[in-house]
Design a protein around this motif. Structure first.
Motif, mmCIF file in Angstrom:
data_model
loop_
_atom_site.group_PDB
_atom_site.id
_atom_site.type_symbol
_atom_site.label_atom_id
_atom_site.label_comp_id
_atom_site.label_asym_id
_atom_site.label_seq_id
_atom_site.Cartn_x
_atom_site.Cartn_y
_atom_site.Cartn_z
ATOM 1 N N ALA A 187 0.836 -1.200 0.000
ATOM 2 C CA ALA A 187 0.000 0.000 0.000
ATOM 3 C C ALA A 187 0.873 1.253 0.000
ATOM 4 O O ALA A 187 0.596 2.222 -0.716
ATOM 5 C CB ALA A 187 -0.920 -0.007 1.226
ATOM 6 N N PHE A 188 1.939 1.205 0.775
ATOM 7 C CA PHE A 188 2.842 2.357 0.839
ATOM 8 C C PHE A 188 3.502 2.592 -0.522
ATOM 9 O O PHE A 188 3.602 3.730 -0.991
ATOM 10 C CB PHE A 188 3.908 2.093 1.915
ATOM 11 C CG PHE A 188 4.599 3.327 2.404
ATOM 12 C CD1 PHE A 188 4.139 3.992 3.525
ATOM 13 C CD2 PHE A 188 5.716 3.826 1.742
ATOM 14 C CE1 PHE A 188 4.780 5.129 3.985
ATOM 15 C CE2 PHE A 188 6.353 4.964 2.198
ATOM 16 C CZ PHE A 188 5.881 5.605 3.326
ATOM 17 N N ARG A 189 3.921 1.514 -1.167
ATOM 18 C CA ARG A 189 4.551 1.644 -2.486
ATOM 19 C C ARG A 189 3.572 2.201 -3.519
ATOM 20 O O ARG A 189 3.943 3.019 -4.356
ATOM 21 C CB ARG A 189 5.053 0.275 -2.954
ATOM 22 C CG ARG A 189 6.357 -0.115 -2.330
ATOM 23 C CD ARG A 189 6.727 -1.523 -2.759
ATOM 24 N NE ARG A 189 7.948 -1.960 -2.126
ATOM 25 C CZ ARG A 189 8.209 -3.230 -1.867
ATOM 26 N NH1 ARG A 189 7.341 -4.176 -2.172
ATOM 27 N NH2 ARG A 189 9.342 -3.558 -1.301
ATOM 28 N N TYR A 190 2.344 1.740 -3.438
ATOM 29 C CA TYR A 190 1.322 2.222 -4.366
ATOM 30 C C TYR A 190 1.241 3.741 -4.346
ATOM 31 O O TYR A 190 1.236 4.385 -5.375
ATOM 32 C CB TYR A 190 -0.046 1.652 -3.963
ATOM 33 C CG TYR A 190 -0.545 0.568 -4.884
ATOM 34 C CD1 TYR A 190 0.208 -0.590 -5.072
ATOM 35 C CD2 TYR A 190 -1.755 0.696 -5.553
ATOM 36 C CE1 TYR A 190 -0.245 -1.583 -5.904
ATOM 37 C CE2 TYR A 190 -2.211 -0.301 -6.400
ATOM 38 C CZ TYR A 190 -1.452 -1.438 -6.574
ATOM 39 O OH TYR A 190 -1.899 -2.408 -7.395
ATOM 40 N N THR A 191 1.179 4.282 -3.140
ATOM 41 C CA THR A 191 0.929 5.717 -3.036
ATOM 42 C C THR A 191 2.179 6.538 -3.305
ATOM 43 O O THR A 191 2.102 7.587 -3.934
ATOM 44 C CB THR A 191 0.395 6.071 -1.642
ATOM 45 O OG1 THR A 191 1.348 5.642 -0.678
ATOM 46 C CG2 THR A 191 -0.924 5.393 -1.376
ATOM 47 N N VAL A 192 3.328 6.075 -2.820
ATOM 48 C CA VAL A 192 4.539 6.895 -2.917
ATOM 49 C C VAL A 192 5.269 6.659 -4.228
ATOM 50 O O VAL A 192 5.686 7.609 -4.902
ATOM 51 C CB VAL A 192 5.480 6.614 -1.725
ATOM 52 C CG1 VAL A 192 6.797 7.346 -1.911
ATOM 53 C CG2 VAL A 192 4.826 7.044 -0.437
ATOM 54 N N LEU A 193 5.388 5.386 -4.627
ATOM 55 C CA LEU A 193 6.232 5.077 -5.771
ATOM 56 C C LEU A 193 5.447 5.025 -7.078
ATOM 57 O O LEU A 193 5.856 5.584 -8.087
ATOM 58 C CB LEU A 193 6.947 3.744 -5.511
ATOM 59 C CG LEU A 193 7.941 3.266 -6.564
ATOM 60 C CD1 LEU A 193 9.028 4.301 -6.792
ATOM 61 C CD2 LEU A 193 8.552 1.940 -6.150
ATOM 62 N N PHE A 194 4.286 4.334 -7.043
ATOM 63 C CA PHE A 194 3.554 4.129 -8.288
ATOM 64 C C PHE A 194 2.548 5.242 -8.581
ATOM 65 O O PHE A 194 2.032 5.318 -9.689
ATOM 66 C CB PHE A 194 2.808 2.787 -8.261
ATOM 67 C CG PHE A 194 3.708 1.614 -7.980
ATOM 68 C CD1 PHE A 194 5.016 1.587 -8.451
ATOM 69 C CD2 PHE A 194 3.262 0.527 -7.227
ATOM 70 C CE1 PHE A 194 5.855 0.518 -8.193
ATOM 71 C CE2 PHE A 194 4.102 -0.542 -6.964
ATOM 72 C CZ PHE A 194 5.398 -0.556 -7.442
#
Lengths: 265, 243
Positions: A220-227
């Motif tokens: 979830a964190f990657r979704y918002t920050v990275l993707f």
């Protein structure tokens, strides 16, 4: 409801103690080191550099092409570190507070809570390192970035719940300390820190990893920050459900055991 | 008015012959059927009341349960049987410096220990000078506590604990630390608190001090109340048996 109200009242009364204990941990951590607080940023930066070198050269098995692998890796590593540090320090918190709780009345859950808060403070500092890496690798700043607070907050609650259970168990059985270290090592490899499970072409792994709450927080964190994608519905409810279940379990278990602590430490 | 009501309190400890500190040991002992604890009653059916304004003394030999009783009053232990009611705030002086971290300086410890006792930082700010004046440690304020002597540690702990006006002050042999000048100062401070309406419970091995300070005394013997009454009577009886 009465129980929750009592917890809240206690918390409000002893909030300054919580601040002071966090302050103490922070001071003691960097006392007598030359660089001091800089280590909070430098340490995760160097650790992730090591991981990056290892997993992009020697053990290159990330499965497919991951966009901006350094940031991908770092998010996984930092969030996992937070969980690992929070649960481990919370676990031994009752034992290290032994001299105190044997002599003064203090609500006991304040010690695991303090350790989890302190780990969060450390984690927030390490996000400075993350920002540095993002700038360095030219990662885009997405509008969804603020949504990353949601997985972070729910992970905090989740870690607190697990930490409370561990702290109570450790008072009676010191074995837990050794077992938990083994468990978290296994957990680390199943949290998709340095690979993308969907690209591994392993049906078992892609199914199995979904039972790992940490995988959901990290993803979830990657979704918002990275993707730059908003949180999906399943992310929102799974993150919240894990956190609520863990905290409820932790509070009930801790509360039932806490009066016996003094006799066993 | 009763400040402290102690109703038939018993405290049982499990004295594990061998302490099972690991799961394996525990299950091995369980399998062998050796998981028996020897029960030990530190207190049995203790009942007495402390009224507002009392300077209450507890006497008894080592192991008679005095400290256990104080810890129950302070809320550290929960009694196995019976109830304890305390009205108002408690300042526990059970072991001086319990909330200290030896790696921190005295200044930092004053704030840490103050919040352990439930004070706000603002309140500690306003009383800071008073605390340091009382403990006479201005020169050592930024020295880590591990470099202090035990007398210095207890001075500062006493100063912090008595800076507020608690409703009940619990003092376990604290007057036996420090030099005689500091002891006098502590006595003086306790009298001041008394004058403001604080109730004091005191444990001390020096029977002279109990006789000088207290107005009521309970004598504990192997966890039971042997005698309760005014200082004169109880102390006379106590001295007769121990002599």
């Amino acid at each position: 409801m009465g129980m929750i109200k009592a917890y809240c009242n206690d918390f409000w009364r002893y909030r300054y103690l919580l601040y002071n204990l966090i302050g103490r941990d922070f001071k003691l951590k960097y006392r007598r080191s030359v660089l001091g607080v800089v280590w909070s940023v430098l340490n995760p930066l160097l650790m992730c550099l090591v991981m990056w070198v290892v997993f992009s050269t020697v053990f290159d098995m990330r499965g497919g092409d991951i966009v901006n692998f350094p940031v991908y890796l770092m998010i996984g590593q930092l969030l996992f570190n937070f969980f690992n540090e929070a649960t481990n320090t919370a676990m031994s918190s009752m034992l290290s507070a032994a001299t105190l709780i044997k002599k003064v009345y203090i609500p006991k859950y304040i010690f695991p809570l303090e350790k989890v808060c302190f780990s969060l403070v450390n984690c927030l500092f390490s996000f400075i390192a993350l920002i540095i890496v993002m700038l360095f690798t030219g990662a885009e700043l997405h509008t969804t970035v603020l949504q990353c607070l949601y997985p972070l907050l729910t992970l905090f609650v989740f870690s607190l719940g697990i930490g409370l259970v561990l702290a109570a168990l450790t008072v009676f059985f010191r074995d837990i300390m050794h077992l938990w270290g083994v468990f978290t090592t296994a957990l680390m490899y199943f949290s998709a820190i340095f690979y993308d499970p969907l690209a591994m072409n392993n049906a078992f792994l892609t199914q199995f990893i979904k039972f790992n709450p940490l995988y959901w927080y990290i993803t979830a964190f990657r979704y918002t920050v990275l993707f730059g994608k908003p949180l999906t519905f399943s992310m929102i409810w799974i993150c919240a459900a894990c956190a609520i279940v863990a905290l409820t379990l932790g509070l009930i278990f801790f509360r039932r055991q806490q009066d016996k602590f003094v006799l066993y430490i | 008015m009763n400040m402290i009501e102690i109703n038939s309190v018993s405290m049982r400890f499990n004295m594990a012959k061998e302490k099972h500190e690991s799961l394996k040991e525990y299950f091995v002992a369980l399998a062998k059927g050796k998981l028996q604890f020897e029960e030990f009653y530190a207190l049995r059916d203790v009942t007495f009341n402390v009224e507002k304004g009392d300077f209450y003394g507890l006497v008894g030999l080592n192991g008679s349960g005095k400290s256990t009783l104080l810890k129950i009053i302070a809320g550290v232990f929960k009694p196995t049987l019976g109830t304890v009611n305390v009205r108002g705030t408690i300042a526990p002086l059970i072991e001086l410096g319990a909330g200290f971290d030896m790696d921190l300086t005295a200044r930092e410890n004053i704030y840490l220990n103050g919040t352990v006792l439930g004070f706000t930082p603002k309140y500690i700010d306003s009383k800071f000078d008073e605390i340091v004046d009382f403990s006479e440690l201005w020169d050592f304020l930024d020295v880590p506590l591990k470099n202090y002597s035990s007398g210095m540690v207890s001075r500062i702990a006493f100063a912090i604990a008595t800076i507020t006006k608690p409703d009940v002050l619990i003092a376990d042999e604290i007057l036996s630390v420090g030099d005689f000048l500091f002891q006098q100062k502590c006595e003086q401070r306790m009298r001041e608190l008394m004058a403001d309406g604080t109730t004091v419970i005191l444990v001390n091995h020096s029977i002279e001090q109990i006789e000088r300070l207290c107005n009521k005394v309970t004598w504990l013997e192997k966890g039971r109340v042997q005698m309760t009454g005014d200082t004169q009577t109880v102390c006379e009886a106590y001295k007769l048996t121990t002599r």
